[in-house]
Design a protein around this motif. Structure first.
Motif, PDB file in Angstrom:
ATOM      1  N   UNK A  39     -11.806  36.530  44.053  1.00  0.00           N
ATOM      2  CA  UNK A  39     -12.128  37.480  45.130  1.00  0.00           C
ATOM      3  C   UNK A  39     -11.794  36.842  46.473  1.00  0.00           C
ATOM      4  N   UNK A  40     -11.432  37.703  47.427  1.00  0.00           N
ATOM      5  CA  UNK A  40     -11.276  37.273  48.820  1.00  0.00           C
ATOM      6  C   UNK A  40     -12.317  37.997  49.651  1.00  0.00           C
ATOM      7  N   UNK A  41     -12.925  37.268  50.550  1.00  0.00           N
ATOM      8  CA  UNK A  41     -13.860  37.857  51.507  1.00  0.00           C
ATOM      9  C   UNK A  41     -13.182  37.735  52.872  1.00  0.00           C
ATOM     10  N   UNK A  42     -12.863  38.871  53.456  1.00  0.00           N
ATOM     11  CA  UNK A  42     -12.164  38.847  54.755  1.00  0.00           C
ATOM     12  C   UNK A  42     -13.044  39.499  55.795  1.00  0.00           C
ATOM     13  N   UNK A  70     -14.765  47.919  51.755  1.00  0.00           N
ATOM     14  CA  UNK A  70     -15.250  47.584  53.098  1.00  0.00           C
ATOM     15  C   UNK A  70     -16.764  47.771  53.088  1.00  0.00           C
ATOM     16  N   UNK A  71     -17.494  46.732  53.487  1.00  0.00           N
ATOM     17  CA  UNK A  71     -18.960  46.843  53.482  1.00  0.00           C
ATOM     18  C   UNK A  71     -19.379  48.015  54.366  1.00  0.00           C
ATOM     19  N   UNK A 116     -17.579  44.641  63.723  1.00  0.00           N
ATOM     20  CA  UNK A 116     -17.281  43.685  62.647  1.00  0.00           C
ATOM     21  C   UNK A 116     -17.094  44.463  61.346  1.00  0.00           C
ATOM     22  N   UNK A 117     -16.052  44.138  60.606  1.00  0.00           N
ATOM     23  CA  UNK A 117     -15.853  44.729  59.278  1.00  0.00           C
ATOM     24  C   UNK A 117     -15.658  43.591  58.273  1.00  0.00           C
ATOM     25  N   UNK A 123     -26.285  45.554  56.173  1.00  0.00           N
ATOM     26  CA  UNK A 123     -27.003  44.992  55.019  1.00  0.00           C
ATOM     27  C   UNK A 123     -26.004  44.591  53.932  1.00  0.00           C
ATOM     28  N   UNK A 124     -25.002  45.423  53.701  1.00  0.00           N
ATOM     29  CA  UNK A 124     -24.016  45.094  52.668  1.00  0.00           C
ATOM     30  C   UNK A 124     -23.177  43.889  53.098  1.00  0.00           C
TER      31      UNK A 124
END
Ligand SMILES: Cc1cc2nc3c(=O)[nH]c(=O)nc-3n(C[C@H](O)[C@H](O)[C@H](O)COP(=O)(O)OP(=O)(O)OC[C@H]3O[C@@H](n4cnc5c(N)ncnc54)[C@H](O)[C@@H]3O)c2cc1C
Length: 382
Positions: A182-185, A215-216, A126-127, A220-221
């Motif tokens: 912001x976009x969270x993808x 990219x997290x 997962x990213x 945790x991020x």
């Protein structure tokens, strides 16, 4: 009625009672490498029964599909006390898809007492990406461009400047406080495919004006970025004490123009609006933010809400993406259905509940049945 009755790991099916909380179900099966995909932002508090009734969506329904795609069978109690099973676990259940009719019927066809849900395997990779923009138009255009580039992220969420700042003040999720949007993808699947998709989202985002694409780095991020998104409704209290949330859908390609209209409508009614929504689905959630103690405020809130819903419908959208029609949007149904459509829906409902006892007065406006008189809203299909 809040028990998980049975989990069949091999078949990836769980039978649950309707009072099981959405998030609890995924928590209970995560050690088996499984989860329940529809994840409404209210998932800590909402139930599988309520999700079935409203055909709930959620951030991860973009690729996985909404609740209806995850319900295999239902045991229901009808208004006359009789019980029935709709759907089944067989690969292709014979007969009419009454299960499909019941999901999303908002309690008007009876009460679900046992529900068989499809479970999904947890993805191996997962990213989660955070893209930030100095223009809301650029962020909205990026949503359509990512999908046009052949990538369907598992989630693609958008937040405008005001809600991004409120969330950041509230949970310190690491969102840029100076961004206009912001976009969270999120991308998931096998590692090689995910990395290739990340590269496409990065490229398309930058081509459309993303200032940064982050990219997290670790789980945790990732969790913190999602905590920000899922805390957005709580963060609104940092702006004003009260809010009225709308739920409507527009074609993804019309997001830019409809968002403009939403801000204009709010300004015309001297209201603040914030937008945090399931952008990939075109499922807008314009939130009118106000102080209910201001004299006359409710009239302005209702007038602005009505205009926003109409703007969405005029752009080729629909009245609700996931929260349902209920009483709130019942009288707007003629904006999207003509009298024959409404009559057909009323007759289907009557087949389940001829005396109209189950959630009476919800969803279908008075006069839906052929021969009854309806109060027709301006702009209706007649
Ligand atoms: C902060 C916040 C965020 C939200 N985010 C999302 C989101 O991302 N996606 C989304 O889809 N929704 C969202 N919602 C809306 C709401 O949480 C969902 O519609 C949810 O599916 C409702 O479930 P519930 O258990 O709260 O149902 P309730 O509100 O209790 O009931 C909803 C309807 O379902 C009927 N019903 C309940 N149980 C049954 C049953 N067993 N059989 C038949 N009918 C039944 C009720 O009569 C009622 O008409 C959000 C709400 C809030 C407050």
């Amino acid at each position: 009625m809040n028990r998980v009755i049975e989990v069949d790991v091999e078949a990836r099916v769980a039978w649950v009672e309707p009072g099981v909380l959405n998030l609890d179900l995924s928590r209970m099966v995560t050690h088996l490498g499984l989860h329940y995909a529809p994840d409404p932002s209210s998932q800590q508090a909402c139930t599988i029964g309520g999700n079935v009734a409203t055909n709930a969506g959620g951030p991860h329904c973009l690729a996985a599909g909404v609740t209806s795609s995850h319900i295999l069978a239902l045991d229901i109690v009808l208004a006359d006390g009789s019980v029935a099973r709709l759907g089944g676990l067989e690969p292709d259940v014979p007969g009419l898809d009454l299960r499909g009719c019941f999901v999303g019927s908002e309690g008007t066809m009876g009460i679900a007492t046992r529900i068989a849900v499809r479970l999904q395997p947890n993805p191996p990779c997962v990213r989660t990406l955070l893209l930030d923009f100095m223009s809301i138009d650029a962020a909205a255009a990026t949503v359509s461009a990512i999908i046009a580039a052949g990538i369907v992220p598992s989630a693609l969420e958008m937040m405008d400047a005001r809600i991004t700042r409120a969330v950041e003040d509230y949970v310190r999720a690491g969102y840029p406080r100076d961004a206009e949007a912001v976009l969270l993808a999120e991308l998931d699947g096998l590692p090689a495919g995910v990395e290739a998709a990340v590269a496409v989202v990065d490229r398309v985002g930058r081509e459309h004006g993303a200032r940064t694409v982050r990219v997290a780095a670790d789980a945790a991020e990732r969790a913190l970025l999602w905590k920000g998104r899922k805390s957005a409704f709580g963060a609104i209290a940092r702006i004003a004490p009260d809010y009225y949330l709308h739920d409507a859908v527009v074609p993804r390609t019309r997001l830019v123009e409809v968002l403009h209209q939403v801000y204009e409508i709010a300004a015309a009614h001297e209201l603040i609006v914030v937008n945090v929504f399931h952008a990939g689905d075109g499922n807008l959630h314009p939130i009118l933010v106000f102080d209910a103690r201001d004299p006359g405020i409710w009239d302005r809130v209702h007038a602005a809400g009505d205009a926003i819903v109409r703007a969405c419908v005029a752009a080729g959208g629909v009245l609700s993406g996931e929260h349902g029609i209920g009483l709130e949007k019942r009288d707007l149904m003629p904006l999207v259905f003509n009298v024959d459509d409404l009559d057909a829906q009323a007759r289907l409902r009557d087949a389940f509940d001829p005396d109209g006892r189950a959630n009476p007065q919800k969803v279908l406006p008075r006069g839906s049945r052929c021969g009854e008189t309806m109060r027709v809203p301006e702009g209706a299909w007649v």
